[in-house]
Motif scaffolding. Structure first.
Motif, PDB file in Angstrom:
ATOM      1  N   VAL A 101      -3.373  -5.870  -3.896  1.00  0.00           N
ATOM      2  CA  VAL A 101      -3.323  -4.438  -3.592  1.00  0.00           C
ATOM      3  C   VAL A 101      -3.420  -3.622  -4.879  1.00  0.00           C
ATOM      4  O   VAL A 101      -4.083  -2.577  -4.925  1.00  0.00           O
ATOM      5  CB  VAL A 101      -2.020  -4.095  -2.827  1.00  0.00           C
ATOM      6  CG1 VAL A 101      -1.848  -2.590  -2.691  1.00  0.00           C
ATOM      7  CG2 VAL A 101      -2.038  -4.742  -1.440  1.00  0.00           C
ATOM      8  N   LYS A 146     -10.381  -2.480  -5.778  1.00  0.00           N
ATOM      9  CA  LYS A 146     -11.102  -1.278  -6.206  1.00  0.00           C
ATOM     10  C   LYS A 146     -11.408  -0.332  -5.043  1.00  0.00           C
ATOM     11  O   LYS A 146     -11.416   0.873  -5.203  1.00  0.00           O
ATOM     12  CB  LYS A 146     -12.412  -1.670  -6.898  1.00  0.00           C
ATOM     13  CG  LYS A 146     -12.235  -2.576  -8.105  1.00  0.00           C
ATOM     14  CD  LYS A 146     -11.351  -1.931  -9.178  1.00  0.00           C
ATOM     15  CE  LYS A 146     -11.210  -2.830 -10.400  1.00  0.00           C
ATOM     16  NZ  LYS A 146     -10.266  -2.276 -11.384  1.00  0.00           N
ATOM     17  N   ASP A 175     -11.419  -0.097  -0.403  1.00  0.00           N
ATOM     18  CA  ASP A 175     -10.468  -0.220   0.699  1.00  0.00           C
ATOM     19  C   ASP A 175     -10.401  -1.634   1.241  1.00  0.00           C
ATOM     20  O   ASP A 175      -9.723  -1.886   2.223  1.00  0.00           O
ATOM     21  CB  ASP A 175     -10.822   0.763   1.813  1.00  0.00           C
ATOM     22  CG  ASP A 175     -12.217   0.522   2.379  1.00  0.00           C
ATOM     23  OD1 ASP A 175     -12.938  -0.331   1.833  1.00  0.00           O
ATOM     24  OD2 ASP A 175     -12.575   1.196   3.365  1.00  0.00           O
ATOM     25  N   LEU A 177      -5.010  -0.899   2.928  1.00  0.00           N
ATOM     26  CA  LEU A 177      -6.181  -1.715   2.641  1.00  0.00           C
ATOM     27  C   LEU A 177      -6.364  -2.751   3.736  1.00  0.00           C
ATOM     28  O   LEU A 177      -5.487  -2.984   4.573  1.00  0.00           O
ATOM     29  CB  LEU A 177      -6.015  -2.406   1.283  1.00  0.00           C
ATOM     30  CG  LEU A 177      -5.730  -1.491   0.086  1.00  0.00           C
ATOM     31  CD1 LEU A 177      -5.580  -2.316  -1.185  1.00  0.00           C
ATOM     32  CD2 LEU A 177      -6.837  -0.472  -0.079  1.00  0.00           C
ATOM     33  N   MET A 215       2.654   1.602  -3.428  1.00  0.00           N
ATOM     34  CA  MET A 215       1.779   2.015  -4.527  1.00  0.00           C
ATOM     35  C   MET A 215       1.046   3.320  -4.236  1.00  0.00           C
ATOM     36  O   MET A 215       0.192   3.739  -5.015  1.00  0.00           O
ATOM     37  CB  MET A 215       0.772   0.898  -4.836  1.00  0.00           C
ATOM     38  CG  MET A 215       1.403  -0.400  -5.286  1.00  0.00           C
ATOM     39  SD  MET A 215       0.172  -1.690  -5.593  1.00  0.00           S
ATOM     40  CE  MET A 215       1.222  -3.144  -5.757  1.00  0.00           C
ATOM     41  N   SER A 256       0.844  -1.205   0.000  1.00  0.00           N
ATOM     42  CA  SER A 256       0.000   0.000   0.000  1.00  0.00           C
ATOM     43  C   SER A 256       0.872   1.244   0.000  1.00  0.00           C
ATOM     44  O   SER A 256       0.617   2.209  -0.739  1.00  0.00           O
ATOM     45  CB  SER A 256      -0.932  -0.009   1.215  1.00  0.00           C
ATOM     46  OG  SER A 256      -1.874  -1.062   1.144  1.00  0.00           O
ATOM     47  N   ARG A 257       1.927   1.240   0.823  1.00  0.00           N
ATOM     48  CA  ARG A 257       2.870   2.367   0.850  1.00  0.00           C
ATOM     49  C   ARG A 257       3.577   2.508  -0.489  1.00  0.00           C
ATOM     50  O   ARG A 257       3.711   3.605  -1.029  1.00  0.00           O
ATOM     51  CB  ARG A 257       3.906   2.176   1.960  1.00  0.00           C
ATOM     52  CG  ARG A 257       3.387   2.379   3.368  1.00  0.00           C
ATOM     53  CD  ARG A 257       4.543   2.494   4.354  1.00  0.00           C
ATOM     54  NE  ARG A 257       5.426   1.333   4.299  1.00  0.00           N
ATOM     55  CZ  ARG A 257       5.286   0.239   5.030  1.00  0.00           C
ATOM     56  NH1 ARG A 257       4.269   0.149   5.875  1.00  0.00           N
ATOM     57  NH2 ARG A 257       6.141  -0.758   4.924  1.00  0.00           N
ATOM     58  N   ARG A 274      -1.134   3.991  -1.867  1.00  0.00           N
ATOM     59  CA  ARG A 274      -2.537   3.812  -1.518  1.00  0.00           C
ATOM     60  C   ARG A 274      -2.708   3.901  -0.010  1.00  0.00           C
ATOM     61  O   ARG A 274      -1.784   3.609   0.756  1.00  0.00           O
ATOM     62  CB  ARG A 274      -3.052   2.456  -2.001  1.00  0.00           C
ATOM     63  CG  ARG A 274      -2.933   2.233  -3.498  1.00  0.00           C
ATOM     64  CD  ARG A 274      -3.735   1.027  -3.937  1.00  0.00           C
ATOM     65  NE  ARG A 274      -5.158   1.164  -3.606  1.00  0.00           N
ATOM     66  CZ  ARG A 274      -6.118   0.388  -4.093  1.00  0.00           C
ATOM     67  NH1 ARG A 274      -5.813  -0.584  -4.941  1.00  0.00           N
ATOM     68  NH2 ARG A 274      -7.376   0.565  -3.760  1.00  0.00           N
ATOM     69  N   THR A 275      -3.904   4.278   0.412  1.00  0.00           N
ATOM     70  CA  THR A 275      -4.197   4.193   1.841  1.00  0.00           C
ATOM     71  C   THR A 275      -4.231   2.721   2.216  1.00  0.00           C
ATOM     72  O   THR A 275      -4.598   1.875   1.400  1.00  0.00           O
ATOM     73  CB  THR A 275      -5.561   4.844   2.152  1.00  0.00           C
ATOM     74  OG1 THR A 275      -6.564   4.220   1.343  1.00  0.00           O
ATOM     75  CG2 THR A 275      -5.521   6.330   1.866  1.00  0.00           C
TER      76      THR A 275
END
Length: 455
Positions: free
Chosen positions: A364, A368, A370, A334, A329, A326-327, A331-332
Motif C-alpha cells: 500500500v 503508484k 490504484d 486500493l 495512510m 489505505s485508511r 489513500r483511497t
C-alpha cells in the motif's frame, strides 16, 4: 386442574408447565417447572400468581394477564430474568368451547445458556468489527472452528493452551479469550517467556521484595499479582527453563505465589492462557518440559491453523488489510491486481498472517496507482519458495548453489556454533554475535535451530 390421562405426560415434559385458573390462582406446576424455576409446587399451588411477584415484575405480569383475557391475541412470549438466569416464557389464554375464559397456560424454558451464547456472539461480532479484527476473518472451516472454540471456552475459567506457528495470531486469540470471558473487566497481562533472562523469570512472574538480591532496591509486584482478577497470558511458554517450571506449576495448581525474598505466600486469582509454537509433548519426551505442567496447561487446547492450510482466508485477509492501511495512510482504497492476488494465494506464506499483513502494508505504501502490483510486494514474497539442497560438507561450495543460500547456510552455522560455545545461553550467544536477544530468537526460528543444536 385434574391430571387424569395427561398427568404422566405433563410430568415427563422437559418444559415447565404452570396452569392458572380464571382467577389467576396457580392450580398446577409440573416437575420440570419446579426444576427450571427452582420452586416447590406444594408451596405455590393455591396461591394467586401476583402474590409471588413484587414491584415492576408484578405490574408486568398483571398487565400481561389482563391483555390475554381481553384479546385479540391469546398468546404472548417473554424472556424474563430471575437472578442470574433467563427464562423464555409463553403465556397462552385458554377458552372453552363457548368462548369463556377458563385460565392461562404458562410454558417455561430455561434460556440461560441460549442468552449467554447470544451475548457472546454479539461481543464477538463487536470485537471483529473493531480495528485489528481482520485477524479473525474466517472463511475457511478450520478458522471458523477455531473461533467457535473460543466462544465456547472463553466463558469458562479453565486454562487454555493456544498452539500454532509463528505469525499465525496466537496472541490475538489470547486477547479474544480474555475479552469474551467473565474476567474482561480485569487486566490482561502479557508475559513473553522467551524474552525474560533466566535469572529474572521468578522475579518477573512472582515479584520480589527490597534487598532480596543485588539490584532489588525496591519492592516489585510480579505479573501474577498484576493480573489479579483477570487473565495472565504466558506467551512462548515452551521456552520456559526447566528451573522455573516447577514454581509456575505450583502457582497454577495452588493459586498461590511467593515473591522472591518474601517469607509469605500471596493468593492469586487469575486465569491462565498460554501459547507456544512448539510441540510441547515432544519437548516433554526430550526432557525439556515438565509432563505435569504440560497436562496442567493442556486443559483446553486451541489450535490456530496456518495460512497455507486455509487458502480461502488469504484473499479476504488481504482485502481487509488493504482497507486498513489505505485508511491509515490517507489513500483511497486500493485493489490487488490479478497477478498480485494469484501470487498471494499460491505462496506458502511461512510467516502466516504477520507476513501477509506486513507485505500488504508495504505494498500500500509503494503502490503508484490504484492497483497493487507484484513488484509492490517485498522480495521474499515475490521470489518462489526454494527447496533447500542436500547438505554436503565434502566440498567448500555446493554445486549450483546461489550466493544468498550459501550466506544463509553460513549464518546458520555461525549462530549454531555460538549457541554451542555458550552452552545454550542465549544472552551470552547474542553478545558474542553482536546482535540483540530478540534478533537471535528470530534467527533461531528462521533457521529452525533445534534445542539439541543449542547445547
Amino acid at each position: 386442574m385434574s391430571e387424569g390421562f395427561f398427568g404422566p405426560i405433563l410430568a415427563c415434559m422437559e418444559e415447565g408447565v404452570i396452569f392458572l385458573d380464571h382467577e389467576d390462582v396457580i392450580r398446577y406446576i409440573n416437575p420440570a417447572a419446579e426444576r427450571i424455576r427452582k420452586v416447590r409446587a406444594a408451596r405455590l399451588v393455591g396461591r394467586h400468581i401476583l402474590s409471588i411477584h413484587k414491584g415492576q415484575t408484578r405490574e408486568r405480569v398483571e398487565e400481561l394477564l389482563e391483555s390475554l383475557k381481553a384479546g385479540p391475541h391469546v398468546s404472548r412470549d417473554r424472556v424474563v430474568r430471575v437472578g442470574d438466569r433467563y427464562f423464555d416464557n409463553t403465556y397462552t389464554a385458554i377458552f372453552d368451547g363457548e368462548g369463556k375464559f377458563v385460565g392461562t397456560l404458562l410454558i417455561s424454558r430455561d434460556a440461560t445458556a441460549k442468552k449467554i451464547l447470544a451475548d457472546e456472539n454479539s461481543r464477538l461480532r463487536n470485537v471483529l468489527d473493531e480495528p485489528g479484527g481482520e485477524e479473525f476473518i474466517a472463511v475457511s472451516p478450520s478458522m471458523r472452528h477455531a473461533l467457535d472454540t473460543v466462544t465456547t471456552v472463553a466463558p469458562l475459567d479453565s486454562t487454555v493452551l493456544i498452539t500454532g506457528e509463528s505469525g499465525s495470531g496466537k496472541e490475538h486469540f489470547a486477547e479474544l479469550v480474555h475479552r469474551l470471558s467473565s474476567r474482561n473487566d480485569g487486566p490482561l497481562v502479557r508475559v513473553n517467556c522467551a524474552a525474560i533472562p533466566e535469572n529474572l523469570i521468578e522475579s518477573e512472574l512472582f515479584g520480589h521484595v527490597r534487598g532480596s538480591f543485588t539490584g532489588a532496591v525496591t519492592n516489585q509486584t510480579g505479573k501474577f499479582l498484576k493480573a489479579q482478577g483477570g487473565t495472565l497470558f504466558l506467551d512462548e511458554i515452551g521456552e520456559l527453563p526447566l528451573s522455573s517450571q516447577a514454581k509456575i506449576l505450583r502457582a497454577i495448581q495452588h493459586k498461590k505465589i511467593q515473591p522472591v525474598g518474601s517469607p509469605e505466600e500471596r493468593e492469586v486469582d487469575v486465569r491462565i492462557v498460554a501459547a507456544t509454537n512448539r510441540d510441547l509433548l515432544t519437548r516433554v519426551r526430550e526432557g525439556h518440559f515438565r509432563e505435569d505442567l504440560f497436562y496442567r496447561l493442556n486443559v483446553i487446547k486451541l489450535t490456530v491453523p496456518p495460512l497455507r492450510e486455509r487458502p480461502e482466508d488469504i484473499e479476504a485477509l488481504a482485502d481487509a488489510f488493504i482497507a486498513r492501511f489505505s485508511r491509515k495512510m490517507g489513500r483511497t482504497p486500493l485493489r490487488l491486481s490479478d497477478e498480485a492476488r494469484a501470487l498471494l494465494v499460491s505462496h506458502p506464506l511461512p510467516g502466516n498472517v504477520r507476513q501477509l499483513m506486513h507485505a500488504i502494508e508495504r505494498a500500500v505504501a509503494f503502490a503508484k496507482g490504484d492497483l497493487i502490483l507484484v513488484n509492490d510486494f517485498p522480495s521474499d514474497l515475490r521470489e518462489p519458495a526454494r527447496s533447500e539442497p542436500p547438505v554436503s560438507h565434502s566440498a567448500g561450495m555446493l554445486a549450483g548453489q546461489a550466493l544468498r543460500e550459501a550466506l544463509e547456510r553460513c549464518e546458520r552455522d555461525f549462530v549454531t556454533e555460538a549457541l554451542q560455545k555458550c552452552g545454550g545461553k542465549k544472552i551470552q550467544a547474542a553478545k558474542m554475535l553482536g546482535i540483540s536477544r530478540k534478533n537471535l530468537w528470530e534467527k533461531i526460528t528462521r533457521f529452525a535451530i533445534e534445542d539439541s543444536e543449542q547445547g
